[in-house]
Design a protein around this motif. Sequence first.
Motif, PDB file in Angstrom:
ATOM      1  N   ALA A  31       8.905  72.744 -43.071  1.00  0.00           N
ATOM      2  CA  ALA A  31      10.528  71.806 -43.073  1.00  0.00           C
ATOM      3  C   ALA A  31      11.171  70.306 -43.278  1.00  0.00           C
ATOM      4  N   GLU A  32      11.086  69.966 -42.100  1.00  0.00           N
ATOM      5  CA  GLU A  32      11.712  68.247 -42.206  1.00  0.00           C
ATOM      6  C   GLU A  32      10.715  67.677 -43.132  1.00  0.00           C
ATOM      7  N   ASP A  34       9.936  69.166 -46.264  1.00  0.00           N
ATOM      8  CA  ASP A  34      11.280  69.455 -47.646  1.00  0.00           C
ATOM      9  C   ASP A  34      12.439  68.576 -47.612  1.00  0.00           C
TER      10      ASP A  34
END
Length: 483
Positions: A31-32, A34
């Motif tokens: 997620a980071e 992305d």
Amino acid sequence: MVDGDRREADAARTRVLVAEARRLREAIAAAEADLARTHAEAFDLVQEQTGRLRDASTREREMPLRSMAAEFAVDARVNDRTMQSRLFEAHRTVTQFPATWESWHAGRVSRAHVRVIVDTGAELDDEHARAVFEEDVLGYAETTSASRLRPFAEQVAEKQNPKSMQERHDAAVLDRRVWVEDLRDGMSMLATIGPSVEIHGVYDRITRQGKAIRNADRVARREAAERDNQRDASERDARRGATTAPDLEATVCATAEGDTGAHADGEGMWFDERTLDQIRTDLLLDMMLTSTPSVDTTSGTVEGGLGAIRAHVQVTVPATTLAGTTTGGAELDGRCAVDPETAKILAGNAPGFDRVFLDPIGGAVLAVDRRHATAAQKRYLMARDVRCRFPGCRRPARECDWDHREDYALGGKTDVENLGAYCKRHHTLKHAAGWTVVQHPGGRLHFTAPSGLEYDDDPPPRVMFIPELPPQPGSPTVVAAPF
């Protein structure tokens, strides 16, 4: 359940938890990564927008990035300058270190690893050298912690960097800076990045100064102990009736010579209980707040030079905290809390106060005023009042006090419709002898004496200059005055 079975069950449960933690870390890393890619795409869009402004000024060319950063910052509830740096760092990571980004997205390295790789390898301008650096460092990063990775990455970067140490230092010194980070409990951290020799020199100086203070304190303690021992011996001799004149003289001399200021008086001793770290901090802050720079280029432009510039902070503190009826509530510039004792010390030495009126229900600011008249208000009042406003007094306004008709402590405002010039004598008389004053618009004052008699005082009249009009046909001739 036997002990062996319990240990195996605990071990199995631990393995499950470790696996779950690993899965979550990988999900967070993805997620980071992305998010970093999204920030990088935003930076790409900014570059496209800037490229369309070829003939624009420098300020106009800065606007796309600043505007984009503001958009993301407002949505993320962070500072827009911080977000501007994040956009740039994300773009550099995704475009210059693609393998590192892929490893980050796969969860093989963390954000901390990525930061070390990017920060260390960013100084490599050659794409091939940067790719070799990334390959060597990334393989090691996937097997170790970020703290262990940094020295290895620095060694690899040094090997691949074609620039000399002097060239790199000359570029790095341009990034020297000072910043503040607010902590909890009324504390903040002052940090600085600068040349190593100067930074270590500063640390060495305050360390040696701190040790000198500690040594002086040890001497004071030793001398105090010796005085106590001599006094105890004298008292024992006196009880045995064996005290002699020479002994008394020696005791008096030792006491007089041993008084080094380590105690307030003959009974109450004061010793320095601070640690070396605390002393170093106090010395640094004291010198930064009170000393004058050795190089001053402001001669002729700043009155008194750099040494005349004093630290300025704005503290908001509830009146009840200053009065001691409540604790807490003091705040520094809306940034962090201030302890009540520090707030009281600052208030006791403050050159002026801004009084803030808050809505009792919602807490919204309703009005702000200051205890003392501003320079602009004083100029207006001197022009309006000219002299002391007490009936019959001619003391010039510039030599008078600026008195609140309605007492400031009782809610009176500091504005020209509530202020008037009073000399010391009549200022005191007004408050102490029971005179009351009503101020009307335009500066007219209505006094009521303790006897009940009433008096009015108007601002002095002004000489009005009326422009001369051209003579009208048929009007009589007017002879001008001879003055």
